[in-house]
Motif scaffolding. Sequence first.
Motif, PDB file in Angstrom:
ATOM      1  N   ALA A 128       8.630  -2.752  -5.006  1.00  0.00           N
ATOM      2  CA  ALA A 128       7.282  -2.241  -4.764  1.00  0.00           C
ATOM      3  C   ALA A 128       7.290  -0.721  -4.627  1.00  0.00           C
ATOM      4  CB  ALA A 128       6.710  -2.883  -3.504  1.00  0.00           C
ATOM      5  N   PHE A 129       8.360  -0.164  -4.056  1.00  0.00           N
ATOM      6  CA  PHE A 129       8.479   1.284  -3.895  1.00  0.00           C
ATOM      7  C   PHE A 129       8.925   1.935  -5.199  1.00  0.00           C
ATOM      8  CE2 PHE A 129      11.067   5.028  -2.975  1.00  0.00           C
ATOM      9  CZ  PHE A 129      10.230   5.765  -2.164  1.00  0.00           C
ATOM     10  N   LEU A 130       9.851   1.306  -5.916  1.00  0.00           N
ATOM     11  CA  LEU A 130      10.405   1.901  -7.118  1.00  0.00           C
ATOM     12  C   LEU A 130       9.409   1.927  -8.272  1.00  0.00           C
ATOM     13  CD1 LEU A 130      14.046   0.476  -7.157  1.00  0.00           C
ATOM     14  CD2 LEU A 130      13.244   2.701  -6.337  1.00  0.00           C
ATOM     15  N   ASP A 131       8.325   1.159  -8.172  1.00  0.00           N
ATOM     16  CA  ASP A 131       7.305   1.183  -9.217  1.00  0.00           C
ATOM     17  C   ASP A 131       6.775   2.590  -9.454  1.00  0.00           C
ATOM     18  OD1 ASP A 131       7.424  -1.479  -9.827  1.00  0.00           O
ATOM     19  OD2 ASP A 131       5.743  -2.066  -8.542  1.00  0.00           O
ATOM     20  N   ALA A 132       6.804   3.405  -8.395  1.00  0.00           N
ATOM     21  CA  ALA A 132       6.264   4.763  -8.500  1.00  0.00           C
ATOM     22  C   ALA A 132       7.347   5.788  -8.837  1.00  0.00           C
ATOM     23  CB  ALA A 132       5.567   5.148  -7.198  1.00  0.00           C
ATOM     24  N   GLN A 133       8.577   5.335  -9.088  1.00  0.00           N
ATOM     25  CA  GLN A 133       9.685   6.236  -9.366  1.00  0.00           C
ATOM     26  C   GLN A 133      10.129   6.116 -10.826  1.00  0.00           C
ATOM     27  OE1 GLN A 133      10.382   8.194  -6.733  1.00  0.00           O
ATOM     28  NE2 GLN A 133       8.933   6.958  -5.537  1.00  0.00           N
ATOM     29  N   GLU A 134      10.803   7.144 -11.307  1.00  0.00           N
ATOM     30  CA  GLU A 134      11.324   7.136 -12.666  1.00  0.00           C
ATOM     31  C   GLU A 134      12.777   6.667 -12.673  1.00  0.00           C
ATOM     32  OE1 GLU A 134       9.857   7.728 -15.539  1.00  0.00           O
ATOM     33  OE2 GLU A 134       7.905   8.161 -14.646  1.00  0.00           O
TER      34      GLU A 134
ATOM     35  N   LEU B  57      -6.499   4.618  -9.756  1.00  0.00           N
ATOM     36  CA  LEU B  57      -5.751   5.668  -9.068  1.00  0.00           C
ATOM     37  C   LEU B  57      -5.323   6.758 -10.040  1.00  0.00           C
ATOM     38  CD1 LEU B  57      -3.491   3.338  -6.911  1.00  0.00           C
ATOM     39  CD2 LEU B  57      -5.661   4.405  -6.230  1.00  0.00           C
ATOM     40  N   GLU B  58      -5.205   7.960  -9.533  1.00  0.00           N
ATOM     41  CA  GLU B  58      -4.766   9.066 -10.381  1.00  0.00           C
ATOM     42  C   GLU B  58      -3.312   8.922 -10.782  1.00  0.00           C
ATOM     43  OE1 GLU B  58      -5.633  12.819  -8.645  1.00  0.00           O
ATOM     44  OE2 GLU B  58      -7.804  12.499  -8.580  1.00  0.00           O
ATOM     45  N   SER B  59      -2.501   8.362  -9.890  1.00  0.00           N
ATOM     46  CA  SER B  59      -1.092   8.134 -10.203  1.00  0.00           C
ATOM     47  C   SER B  59      -0.574   6.976  -9.352  1.00  0.00           C
ATOM     48  CB  SER B  59      -0.258   9.393  -9.920  1.00  0.00           C
ATOM     49  OG  SER B  59      -0.151   9.622  -8.521  1.00  0.00           O
TER      50      SER B  59
ATOM     51  N   PHE C 149      -0.795   4.617  -4.919  1.00  0.00           N
ATOM     52  CA  PHE C 149      -0.915   3.181  -4.648  1.00  0.00           C
ATOM     53  C   PHE C 149      -0.520   2.905  -3.196  1.00  0.00           C
ATOM     54  CE2 PHE C 149       0.266  -1.256  -4.638  1.00  0.00           C
ATOM     55  CZ  PHE C 149      -0.637  -1.844  -5.508  1.00  0.00           C
ATOM     56  N   ASP C 150      -1.443   2.320  -2.445  1.00  0.00           N
ATOM     57  CA  ASP C 150      -1.228   2.051  -1.019  1.00  0.00           C
ATOM     58  C   ASP C 150      -1.164   0.550  -0.817  1.00  0.00           C
ATOM     59  OD1 ASP C 150      -1.150   1.899   1.709  1.00  0.00           O
ATOM     60  OD2 ASP C 150      -2.948   3.110   2.075  1.00  0.00           O
ATOM     61  N   LEU C 151       0.052   0.020  -0.681  1.00  0.00           N
ATOM     62  CA  LEU C 151       0.198  -1.426  -0.574  1.00  0.00           C
ATOM     63  C   LEU C 151      -0.384  -1.962   0.733  1.00  0.00           C
ATOM     64  CD1 LEU C 151       2.795  -2.020   1.499  1.00  0.00           C
ATOM     65  CD2 LEU C 151       4.080  -1.322  -0.505  1.00  0.00           C
ATOM     66  N   ARG C 152      -0.685  -1.083   1.686  1.00  0.00           N
ATOM     67  CA  ARG C 152      -1.311  -1.528   2.932  1.00  0.00           C
ATOM     68  C   ARG C 152      -2.737  -2.013   2.698  1.00  0.00           C
ATOM     69  NH1 ARG C 152      -0.468   3.764   6.412  1.00  0.00           N
ATOM     70  NH2 ARG C 152      -1.261   4.549   4.416  1.00  0.00           N
ATOM     71  N   ARG C 153      -3.332  -1.641   1.562  1.00  0.00           N
ATOM     72  CA  ARG C 153      -4.682  -2.090   1.233  1.00  0.00           C
ATOM     73  C   ARG C 153      -4.682  -3.506   0.667  1.00  0.00           C
ATOM     74  NH1 ARG C 153      -6.990   0.889   4.386  1.00  0.00           N
ATOM     75  NH2 ARG C 153      -8.994   0.653   3.350  1.00  0.00           N
ATOM     76  N   PHE C 154      -3.508  -4.098   0.534  1.00  0.00           N
ATOM     77  CA  PHE C 154      -3.401  -5.422  -0.101  1.00  0.00           C
ATOM     78  C   PHE C 154      -4.188  -6.486   0.653  1.00  0.00           C
ATOM     79  CE2 PHE C 154      -1.059  -9.498  -0.568  1.00  0.00           C
ATOM     80  CZ  PHE C 154      -1.307  -9.714  -1.913  1.00  0.00           C
ATOM     81  N   SER C 155      -4.221  -6.403   1.974  1.00  0.00           N
ATOM     82  CA  SER C 155      -4.907  -7.441   2.740  1.00  0.00           C
ATOM     83  C   SER C 155      -6.389  -7.510   2.389  1.00  0.00           C
ATOM     84  CB  SER C 155      -4.721  -7.227   4.241  1.00  0.00           C
ATOM     85  OG  SER C 155      -5.350  -6.029   4.661  1.00  0.00           O
TER      86      SER C 155
END
Length: 342
Positions: free
Chosen positions: A32-38, A198-200, A204-210
């Motif tokens: 979930a964190f690495l999705d935003a990494q290259e 989202l712009e990038s 992405f804020d996974l805390r909004r998942f609920s």
Amino acid sequence: MTAPAPDRAGGQYQEVPVASIQLDEENPRIAAFLDAQEPPYTAEMIFLALGAGGDEDGNSGPTFSKLKQSILTNRGIVQPVILRLRDDGQFVCIEGNTRVALYKDFLAAEIPGPWERIPSIVHEQITEEDVHAIRLQAHLVGPRQWDPYSKAKYLTYLRNVANFSADRLVDFCGGSRRAVTELLDAYSDMEHYYRPLLESDADFDLRRFSGFVELQKSGVKDAIVRSGHTFSDFAQWIIDERIDKLAHVRWLPKILRDRKATEVFLKDGIEQAIRIVEGPDTQKQLHDVPLAALCRALAEAVNRIEFRDVRKMKDDPTSPTAQHLLEAYEALQEIVNEVGLV
């Protein structure tokens, strides 16, 4: 220390050199964190990812900082990590990535202690299904649970890539089919409607998942569509914090049925809109009534309900009565389970 017996899947206890263990990039909390990494992903990225998963309140809980201090204080771990031995002699961590990462960090920082080897259960022959079962038991229903988004991401992988049936997912996870389905649908909706706005990916804020889990509750989607809005609109409301407390998503059916409440919601947010539809006089009248009396009155009212009223709620799950009934059910179910009455 006496070595534990082999586990049911054939794993053997070993003290494994930490330098020969690779952290698992497929671990959903890491993914979930690495999705935003290259890519390629460095060990430092994965280590950061392990500490990045917080709950809806932004807390990482006992899984990282407290665990780090506990390991330092006790000079080691009690529960072995679970590893998979590859053909090249290297180990991949199936369960216990945080603990392995901490050992690696202690070594790199030259902190005195027995950090060169870590207690492990090693599997030389293990199927992919066994790997999934270990992860599910440890982190979906066990004491070290992943955050809800990571759970849903992994369940989606198991359904879409590993071809697990709904029944198998429920069997692995425990609980109900409804709860599993809500997680799967919430993940799909968040990825489909929220991420593109989202712009990038860094936003992405996974805390909004609920909030997207609440979107799956009875009547919410129907109310959004009937009011002429879209699920992309809902995602934008989440981004704009029109819905600041995500549990308030369940108020949308009442709000969107009321023109004035809808206008207030779109302008000032859901807190102000709730005040319009809540009925303050009723709240004041019932505020000091004992819980036992309220429960008895509710039971009597439900026992008196007529079939035509049930049919009305079934035909229109966004009606105030249906939504209040759902709220009462969820609140009662939570406290009944906590008290252990069933």
